[in-house]
Enzyme design. Structure first.
Site, short mmCIF file in Angstrom:
data_model
loop_
_atom_site.label_atom_id
_atom_site.label_comp_id
_atom_site.label_asym_id
_atom_site.label_seq_id
_atom_site.Cartn_x
_atom_site.Cartn_y
_atom_site.Cartn_z
N ARG A 249 0.83 -1.21 0.00
CA ARG A 249 0.00 0.00 0.00
C ARG A 249 0.86 1.26 0.00
O ARG A 249 0.54 2.25 -0.67
CB ARG A 249 -0.95 -0.02 1.21
CG ARG A 249 -2.00 1.06 1.15
CD ARG A 249 -3.08 0.87 2.20
NE ARG A 249 -2.58 1.05 3.55
CZ ARG A 249 -3.28 0.83 4.65
NH1 ARG A 249 -4.55 0.42 4.55
NH2 ARG A 249 -2.77 1.02 5.84
N LYS B 26 -2.83 6.76 1.18
CA LYS B 26 -2.63 7.09 2.59
C LYS B 26 -1.61 8.22 2.65
O LYS B 26 -0.41 8.02 2.85
CB LYS B 26 -2.16 5.84 3.36
CG LYS B 26 -2.37 5.96 4.86
CD LYS B 26 -2.35 4.60 5.52
CE LYS B 26 -2.26 4.68 7.03
NZ LYS B 26 -3.41 5.27 7.69
N GLU C 7 -16.26 5.91 5.14
CA GLU C 7 -15.50 5.27 6.22
C GLU C 7 -15.56 6.15 7.46
O GLU C 7 -16.13 7.23 7.43
CB GLU C 7 -14.04 5.04 5.79
CG GLU C 7 -13.28 6.30 5.42
CD GLU C 7 -11.85 6.03 4.96
OE1 GLU C 7 -11.29 4.97 5.28
OE2 GLU C 7 -11.31 6.91 4.27
N1 PXG Z 1 -9.33 4.59 6.87
C1 PXG Z 1 -8.42 5.56 7.14
C2 PXG Z 1 -8.66 6.92 6.62
C3 PXG Z 1 -7.27 5.24 7.87
O1 PXG Z 1 -6.36 6.19 8.13
C4 PXG Z 1 -8.06 2.96 8.05
C5 PXG Z 1 -9.17 3.32 7.31
C6 PXG Z 1 -7.88 1.53 8.46
O2 PXG Z 1 -6.86 0.92 7.68
P1 PXG Z 1 -5.92 -0.21 8.28
O3 PXG Z 1 -5.04 -0.58 7.14
O4 PXG Z 1 -5.19 0.37 9.46
O5 PXG Z 1 -6.80 -1.32 8.69
C7 PXG Z 1 -7.08 3.93 8.35
C8 PXG Z 1 -5.87 3.57 9.14
C9 PXG Z 1 -3.97 6.45 14.27
C10 PXG Z 1 -3.91 5.42 13.20
O6 PXG Z 1 -2.92 6.74 14.85
C11 PXG Z 1 -4.76 5.47 12.11
C12 PXG Z 1 -4.69 4.49 11.14
C13 PXG Z 1 -3.80 3.49 11.25
C14 PXG Z 1 -2.96 3.45 12.34
C15 PXG Z 1 -3.01 4.43 13.34
O7 PXG Z 1 -5.06 6.98 14.55
N2 PXG Z 1 -5.54 4.59 10.06
#
Ligand code: PXG
Length: 285
Positions: free
Chosen positions: A52, A151, A184
């Site tokens: 990713r 991301k 989301e």
């Molecule tokens: N949507 C968004 C916009 C994200 O930033 C997810 C979905 C979930 O994706 P994953 O691959 O993690 O299942 C994310 C992920 C934090 C933090 O510190 C945020 C994320 C990941 C790790 C830490 O708030 N976001």
């Protein structure tokens, strides 16, 4: 103990971890990142996170200044140097130092920053009681603007929605897309259960292709549960039987109220609890 941070090409002490004020990551949010977990000393779903990261970088025409194997090695070295077995890794690729103009191509060299630290999780009790959420008025980025699949280091879109949630006394918001379908949560993917069927919006509706999301779909199918990817409306969220979010930080967490509509009996439902358990077992296996 001071953290060891990977800066560009080596580990340095936290106090020495500095970037240029001309780095376009700071000036424009120009860069990409990953948030990765380490469970019991193992970097979780590492290949998927690297895929990713390189995809995000490709779309914004950012050349990651390290081959995948070398980068993976740098991440492992950072985890080892900090002597942590359960932690959170923030892997960042910045555009690098340029000038005060927008042109990304004059930035000489992209920067790599790797932090391995503890993560602030929701209190354990919230996994039992569930979270309340609100619908954000701020829509998720239009795919023809900044594709939500990237991301990127620019999270202002999600931060505006987070502010709406905090202003209303809850910690999470649900974001919709430009057509009014569910996209989301601010940093998590959305799932509901209706009549025993698990539904989640397709990532084309405007979400990050979450790595936890993919895994939870796989775990649900292994339990012979039906999973359908389809557009969801606010109405669907209001009348569902169960509602949960997935993400690296939150893992699997139940939602018990949206905009004052109580979900199910006001507690995380049985499928949510089952998937949380399966996720935990998988992560620690
Ligand atoms: N949507 C968004 C916009 C994200 O930033 C997810 C979905 C979930 O994706 P994953 O691959 O993690 O299942 C994310 C992920 C934090 C933090 O510190 C945020 C994320 C990941 C790790 C830490 O708030 N976001």
């Amino acid at each position: 103990m001071a953290l060891k941070i990977w800066m560009y090409d080596k580990l340095v002490d936290e106090e020495e971890a500095r970037i240029s004020v001309f780095d376009h990551a700071l000036l424009y949010g120009d860069g990409v990142f990953e948030g990765i977990r380490v469970y019991s000393g193992k970097i979780f779903e590492f290949a998927a996170h690297l895929d990713r990261l390189y995809d995000s970088a490709k779309v914004i025409r950012l050349v990651v200044p390290m081959d995948r194997d070398v980068l993976a090695d740098a991440v492992k070295k950072t985890v080892e140097a900090n002597k942590v077995t359960d932690c959170y890794i923030r892997l960042i690729v910045t555009r690098g130092a340029g000038d005060l103009g927008l042109n990304p191509f004059i930035c000489k060299k992209a920067g790599i920053i790797i932090i391995a630290d503890n993560i602030q999780l929701y209190p354990e009790q919230l996994y039992e009681t569930g979270l309340k959420v609100v619908s954000a008025a701020t829509i998720r980025n239009h795919p023809l603007s900044l594709p939500p699949q990237i991301k990127s280091l620019n999270y202002l879109n999600n931060i505006l929605a987070k502010i709406e949630a905090l202003d209303k006394g809850v910690s999470e918001a649900i974001m919709y897309n430009h057509e009014g379908y569910v996209a989301e949560a601010v940093a998590d993917n959305v799932f509901i259960v209706k009549n025993g069927v698990i539904c989640t919006p397709p990532t084309q509706a405007g979400s990050l292709p979450g790595i936890t999301r993919t895994l939870v779909i796989r775990l649900a199918k292994k339990e012979n549960l039906e999973v359908v990817e389809k557009n969801l409306t606010r109405f669907d969220l209001y009348v569902c039987d169960e509602f949960f979010l997935t993400g690296t930080a939150a893992e699997v967490i139940g939602i018990i109220d949206i905009d004052g509509r109580v979900i199910g009996d006001g507690k995380p439902g049985p499928i949510t609890r089952l998937l949380k358990k399966k996720f935990y077992e998988y992560a620690h296996s």
